[in-house]
Design a protein around this motif. Structure first.
Motif, short mmCIF file in Angstrom:
data_model
loop_
_atom_site.label_atom_id
_atom_site.label_comp_id
_atom_site.label_asym_id
_atom_site.label_seq_id
_atom_site.Cartn_x
_atom_site.Cartn_y
_atom_site.Cartn_z
N TRP A 784 0.84 -1.21 0.00
CA TRP A 784 0.00 0.00 0.00
C TRP A 784 0.87 1.25 0.00
CZ3 TRP A 784 -0.83 3.32 4.46
CH2 TRP A 784 -1.81 4.30 4.25
N LEU A 785 1.94 1.24 0.80
CA LEU A 785 2.87 2.37 0.82
C LEU A 785 3.56 2.52 -0.54
CD1 LEU A 785 4.50 1.96 4.35
CD2 LEU A 785 2.87 3.70 3.64
N GLY A 786 3.90 1.38 -1.12
CA GLY A 786 4.55 1.43 -2.43
C GLY A 786 3.67 2.09 -3.47
N ARG A 787 2.36 1.83 -3.45
CA ARG A 787 1.46 2.46 -4.41
C ARG A 787 1.34 3.96 -4.17
NH1 ARG A 787 -1.56 -2.26 -3.37
NH2 ARG A 787 -3.04 -1.14 -2.03
N ASN A 788 1.72 4.38 -2.96
CA ASN A 788 1.67 5.81 -2.64
C ASN A 788 3.07 6.44 -2.64
OD1 ASN A 788 -1.29 6.56 -1.76
ND2 ASN A 788 -0.87 4.54 -0.88
N GLY A 789 4.03 5.77 -3.25
CA GLY A 789 5.36 6.33 -3.40
C GLY A 789 6.25 6.21 -2.18
N LEU A 790 5.90 5.34 -1.21
CA LEU A 790 6.70 5.20 0.03
C LEU A 790 7.16 3.77 0.20
CD1 LEU A 790 4.40 7.35 2.36
CD2 LEU A 790 6.53 8.07 1.29
N GLY A 791 7.48 3.09 -0.87
CA GLY A 791 7.79 1.67 -0.77
C GLY A 791 9.20 1.35 -0.35
N THR A 792 10.05 2.34 -0.18
CA THR A 792 11.44 2.09 0.19
C THR A 792 11.59 2.20 1.71
OG1 THR A 792 12.19 2.99 -1.91
CG2 THR A 792 13.81 2.79 -0.14
N ILE A 793 12.03 1.10 2.36
CA ILE A 793 12.26 1.10 3.81
C ILE A 793 13.63 0.50 4.08
CG2 ILE A 793 9.79 0.92 4.34
CD1 ILE A 793 10.20 -2.03 4.94
N THR A 794 14.14 0.73 5.30
CA THR A 794 15.45 0.22 5.69
C THR A 794 15.25 -0.90 6.70
OG1 THR A 794 16.44 2.38 5.36
CG2 THR A 794 17.66 0.80 6.71
N LEU A 795 15.87 -2.09 6.39
CA LEU A 795 15.70 -3.28 7.24
C LEU A 795 17.08 -3.85 7.56
CD1 LEU A 795 12.71 -5.22 5.63
CD2 LEU A 795 12.77 -4.22 7.92
N PRO A 796 17.36 -4.12 8.84
CA PRO A 796 18.61 -4.82 9.19
C PRO A 796 18.47 -6.30 8.94
CG PRO A 796 17.37 -4.30 11.17
CD PRO A 796 16.60 -3.68 10.04
N LEU A 797 19.56 -6.96 8.48
CA LEU A 797 19.58 -8.40 8.24
C LEU A 797 20.67 -9.02 9.08
CD1 LEU A 797 19.22 -8.49 4.33
CD2 LEU A 797 17.41 -8.80 6.04
N ALA A 798 20.40 -10.24 9.53
CA ALA A 798 21.35 -10.92 10.41
C ALA A 798 22.58 -11.40 9.63
CB ALA A 798 20.68 -12.09 11.11
N GLY A 799 22.45 -11.55 8.34
CA GLY A 799 23.58 -12.03 7.54
C GLY A 799 23.16 -12.21 6.09
N VAL A 800 24.11 -12.69 5.28
CA VAL A 800 23.83 -12.90 3.86
C VAL A 800 22.74 -13.95 3.71
CG1 VAL A 800 24.78 -13.62 1.65
CG2 VAL A 800 26.17 -12.24 3.24
N GLY A 801 21.72 -13.62 2.96
CA GLY A 801 20.64 -14.57 2.70
C GLY A 801 19.64 -14.69 3.82
N ALA A 802 19.82 -13.96 4.91
CA ALA A 802 18.91 -14.07 6.05
C ALA A 802 17.63 -13.29 5.77
CB ALA A 802 19.58 -13.54 7.32
N GLU A 803 16.52 -13.76 6.31
CA GLU A 803 15.25 -13.08 6.21
C GLU A 803 15.18 -12.01 7.30
OE1 GLU A 803 12.72 -13.37 4.08
OE2 GLU A 803 13.82 -14.84 2.88
N PRO A 804 14.55 -10.84 7.01
CA PRO A 804 14.43 -9.82 8.06
C PRO A 804 13.50 -10.30 9.16
CG PRO A 804 13.19 -9.20 6.11
CD PRO A 804 13.98 -10.40 5.74
N ALA A 805 13.85 -9.96 10.41
CA ALA A 805 12.99 -10.33 11.54
C ALA A 805 11.66 -9.60 11.41
CB ALA A 805 13.67 -9.98 12.86
N LEU A 806 10.60 -10.26 11.87
CA LEU A 806 9.26 -9.70 11.73
C LEU A 806 9.14 -8.38 12.48
CD1 LEU A 806 6.50 -10.11 10.50
CD2 LEU A 806 5.87 -11.52 12.47
N ARG A 807 9.72 -8.30 13.69
CA ARG A 807 9.66 -7.06 14.47
C ARG A 807 10.36 -5.92 13.73
NH1 ARG A 807 9.02 -5.71 20.07
NH2 ARG A 807 10.05 -3.71 20.55
N ASN A 808 11.48 -6.25 13.04
CA ASN A 808 12.20 -5.21 12.30
C ASN A 808 11.33 -4.64 11.17
OD1 ASN A 808 14.43 -5.57 13.93
ND2 ASN A 808 15.46 -6.95 12.48
N LYS A 809 10.57 -5.49 10.52
CA LYS A 809 9.67 -5.03 9.46
C LYS A 809 8.61 -4.10 10.04
CE LYS A 809 8.11 -7.95 6.43
NZ LYS A 809 7.53 -9.16 5.85
N VAL A 810 8.05 -4.48 11.20
CA VAL A 810 7.03 -3.64 11.83
C VAL A 810 7.62 -2.28 12.18
CG1 VAL A 810 5.53 -3.39 13.85
CG2 VAL A 810 5.72 -5.61 12.68
#
Length: 884
Positions: A784-810
């Motif tokens: 929804w944010l992406g459709r309104n021009g705000l789709g870019t966010i910053t997420l920390p990753l634990a390492g190469v190939g790691a998925e972002p933690a759910l809390r970090n996305k929130v």
């Protein structure tokens, strides 16, 4: 009632519109076909099946068929729906259902899931039969309802019973009507066919567009009309032409009878002219007697008898000729003797001539030496005189000898020829003597022996009469006497030959006239035969042609009957095809904006430049589906040339849904349609149908064998619809050949599952569903944010190939919304509050450990803090209420 029949009824109604101005005979033909629709629809153009049937029907009933509009139930005006929601369906025995199976349909959204062969298709066909009055597949395969709809094991079927809720909230039976309900159905096959539109011709595109709207049966019906009925109708007077030909022959016979006397007179005149051409004043009868006379021999017979006697041969021998031969032979012999003596006198010169010729012949090979002694011609020593020059000079000096030798050779030839001529003359004399039986006489024996004589001067032995007498030889006079006898005979032979030639000429002339007389007699015979035959035909014409005359009368009546049928059929077929070709435009009228809006919603994740600025659906068979992209607002292009197959399928679905919305349809049935759409577009289609306001007042039924897509529908279904939905599961039978249907399944929506687990105080279950719900909501909000021009966010990753933690996305999403002062939306506060509650749970709390990595089976763990569990659930409830 079949969909094709209903479409044809609309065509009949269309013909009666004032602006169409259809001719009365065209309306008659349309009414005739409508009254026999089922029988005609069962035929095809193969082997002229349909033409034969229509011809038979028209010949029997066209003249008495009314042109008036028949009693046809009129389709309701747009918006006049007899009910607002389906209520209940009872199916069975019917197709795959062996016994009655009830279905509660009184929900806004009803999902039907099951593997292939579990009964979903039978359910949809029961719904189709109840709403449209027929099953399209049965019509396509030309299988009678009693066969196609019957359950195999029960060997029968009962019509399904479908009820609905009307505008007054009363239960009412649903009356099948293809006109009203055909646009309630969205089928996989229609979208598949539409996706092949780009490879078709304009005419085929028109048919595929009609197929998209479920009018393929009508298209098939129209396509199976033969081009004309000419081969079956009586349009040409074949029998009449035969009778006219015979009457023309009869007229010739009558003309012959009428001109018989004149023709006879013509023959008489021809005979007179023929006789006069033989001899002036001769009659035809007299000429005939010269050639054929039964009383006495005719002139031709007499001539044939005379010509059988062959005249004597003309020998052309005279005494003077014999004397001339002797003179010639004597002179030639004397010249030869003289030349021979002169050559003998110069015999030495002859040797020199031969020598000189031999020397000249050796010069090419021995030119540098003497050919006799080989002394060189030049140098020391050398010959006193050149032998070759001496030989050449000698030959020149002996030129006269060469002439003498040549003359001697010619004299010998002359003497031989004269002797041969005399022997030839002797041979003629011998022939004469022999014909007179005197070959044994002295003259005969001499003449016979002379043929073999080769001695020199053999002819001179009879010159001296005394010598001839001693040698028993004839004298010259004896031979001259024979020649005089031949001369006398030749005179008579010439007279006989002249008479013979005159007789031959007369005979040949008579034979020629005999042929002419035969031709003339044949003309008389032929005229007589023709007159007799013509009179016979005249007398028997009416009796012999009574059958044909009767057939001609019937043929005239048939042509008078069939000519209007041809005209009516040809004009009817033109109108029918025109109506079929303009149907897509009628169906697509007014759909441009709504179809474009739906298409853009399906492709919401595409770049804005790739979405549509304008859509132009065809209104005639020759037009294209044109589009204008937002990125190039000035360029109008053919959609089928620039869109991918997946986008073309989306376009077909958008057109169908736009038609459904345009008609204010209370029902939308997705019959396995999602399987015609690629995975990239399914999410956009799901959101457009279930999460937007496009179908807010529409009951939606979905059958599908994609478990994940139905799961996504339940997860993303708005709360207002979630409580008004139902989920049916179809499974294969266990031996009784009846599908196992379960309509009491727990919702698979993550918030619903979390809420249910909370009611059971199952914190682990709440967190299990909550993690999936938070993943779903964060993805949804991120898009929804992406459709309104705000789709870019910053997420920390634990390492190469790691998925972002759910809390970090929130946290990242909350920070994006909270930090964007220019983006103001009513949903912002709700999202920030809900995310605040989630983040309010301490990061190191056991709850976030489970939310970040999932809830697994672990023994001897501490209990979850129910307060925080409730906070998580409350946050999900708030997010669930959002309209994104």
């Amino acid at each position: 009632m079949s969909a094709a029949r209903r479409d044809f009824e609309e065509f009949v109604r269309w013909l009666h519109q004032r602006e169409i101005a259809a001719a009365p005979n065209v309306r008659q033909m349309a009414n005739l076909i409508l009254s026999n629709f089922e029988d005609i629809a069962a035929t095809s153009l193969q082997r002229s099946q349909r033409a034969v049937l229509i011809t038979d029907l028209a010949q029997r009933a066209f003249a008495t068929t009314s042109e008036a509009l028949p009693d046809i139930a009129q389709a309701p005006e747009q918006g006049e729906w007899p009910w607002k929601r389906l209520h209940h369906l009872s199916v069975g025995p019917f197709r795959g259902f062996r016994r009655a199976e009830p279905f509660n349909l009184n929900k806004a959204v009803i999902l039907f899931y099951g593997p292939n062969g579990s009964g979903k298709t039978s359910f949809c066909e029961a719904l189709e039969y109840s709403l449209l009055g027929s099953v399209g597949e049965a019509q396509a395969m030309r299988i009678p309802d009693a066969t196609y709809l019957s359950n195999f094991h029960e060997e029968r079927y009962e019509p399904p019973v479908l009820t609905a809720i009307d505008q007054g909230n009363n239960q009412v039976p649903v009356i099948a009507n293809a006109d009203i309900y055909r646009f309630c159905f969205v089928e996989k096959n229609r979208i598949d066919s539409f996706s092949r539109l780009a490879s078709k011709t304009n005419a085929q595109r028109t048919e595929l567009i009609a197929t998209l709207f479920g009018m393929e049966r009508f298209n098939d019906f129209v396509r199976n009309f033969n081009e004309s009925l000419d081969q079956q109708l009586n349009l040409f007077g074949i029998k009449g032409a035969q009778l006219a030909q015979r009457r023309a022959a009869l007229e010739q016979d009558q003309l012959l009878i009428g001109t018989q006397k004149a023709r006879t007179n013509e023959l008489v005149e021809e005979e007179r002219v023929l006789a006069n051409s033989y001899a002036e004043g001769m009659t035809y009868l007299e000429l005939n007697k010269l050639i054929s006379n039964n009383e006495e021999p005719c002139r031709l017979d007499i001539l044939n008898g005379v010509l059988n006697v062959i005249p004597s041969q003309i020998l052309n021998v005279t005494a003077q000729g014999l004397h001339a031969n002797y003179v010639e032979l004597d002179a030639a012999h004397a010249a030869e003797i003289d030349l021979r003596a002169r050559l003998q006198e110069r015999s030495a010169q002859v040797s020199f001539k031969d020598l000189y010729s031999a020397v000249i012949a050796l010069q090419p090979t021995e030119g540098e030496r003497c050919p006799a002694c080989e002394t060189p011609l030049l140098g020391q020593p050398h010959t006193l005189r050149n032998p070759y020059e001496k030989a050449a000079t000698g030959l020149q000096e002996l030129g006269e000898l060469t002439i003498l030798q040549t003359n001697h050779g010619q004299a010998i030839d002359r003497a031989n020829q004269a002797a041969a001529n005399l022997k030839r003359l002797f041979g003629i004399l011998l022939q004469f003597v022999t014909s007179n039986q005197e070959q044994e006489s002295i003259v005969g024996q001499y003449l016979s022996g002379a043929q073999e004589e080769n001695s020199e001067c053999w002819w001179t032995r009879i010159y001296d009469p005394e010598v001839a007498a001693r040698n028993n030889l004839p004298t010259h006079q004896d031979l001259y006497n024979v020649c005089q006898l031949i001369e006398a005979q030749d005179i008579q032979s010439r007279i006989s030959h002249a008479e013979h030639a005159r007789n031959i000429e007369e005979r040949d002339r008579l034979i020629n006239f005999r042929l002419k007389i035969q031709d003339q007699d044949r003309k008389r015979e032929l005229l007589s035969e023709m007159v007799i035959a013509a009179q016979r035909r005249i007398n028997s014409f009416e009796n012999e042609n009574a059958g044909l005359i009767s057939q001609v009368a019937q043929e005239v009546a048939n042509i008078r009957r069939d000519s209007p049928i041809k005209t009516a059929y040809d004009q009817f077929l033109t109108q029918l095809r025109h109506y079929k070709d303009q149907l897509p435009g009628t169906l697509m009228e007014g759909l441009n904006d709504k179809a474009m809006a739906l298409y853009n919603e399906f492709n919401r994740d595409d770049l804005n430049e790739d979405k549509l600025e304008s859509l132009y659906l065809p209104v005639t068979g020759d037009q294209r589906i044109d589009i204008v992209f937002r990125g190039k607002p000035q360029t109008r292009v053919d959609a089928l040339k620039v869109l991918s197959e997946g986008h073309i399928r989306c376009m077909g679905l958008a057109i169908l849904l736009a038609k459904n919305i345009n008609l204010n349809s209370p029902l939308l049935v997705f019959d396995d349609a999602i399987n015609a759409i690629d995975h990239d577009h399914r999410r956009g289609i799901r959101s457009t149908i279930f999460e937007s306001e496009n179908f807010e007042n529409t009951q939606i039924l979905v059958t599908c064998h994609s478990n994940e897509w139905l799961k996504d529908i339940q997860d993303y279904l708005p709360q207002r619809l979630r409580n008004d939905s139902l989920y049916y599961l179809f499974r294969h039978h266990t031996g009784d050949y009846h599908p196992r249907v379960n309509g009491h399944l727990t919702s698979r929506n993550y918030v619903e599952l979390a809420r249910a687990a909370n009611e059971e105080m199952n914190e682990r279950g709440v967190l299990d569903a909550s993690r999936k719900a938070i993943e779903m909501f964060t993805e949804k909000i991120w898009r929804w944010l992406g459709r309104n021009g705000l789709g870019t966010i910053t997420l920390p990753l634990a390492g190469v190939g790691a998925e972002p933690a759910l809390r970090n996305k929130v946290e990242a999403l909350r920070k994006k919304i909270d930090g964007s002062e220019e983006f103001v939306h009513e949903n912002n506060r709700v999202i920030l509050d809900a995310f605040g509650k989630l983040i309010g749970v301490p990061e190191r709390n056991l709850i976030w450990q489970y939310l970040n990595k999932g809830t697994h089976e672990e023994a001897d763990r501490d209990d979850f803090d129910r307060h925080y569990v409730q906070e998580v659930l409350d946050a999900l409830e708030e997010l669930d209420a959002l309209n994104l």
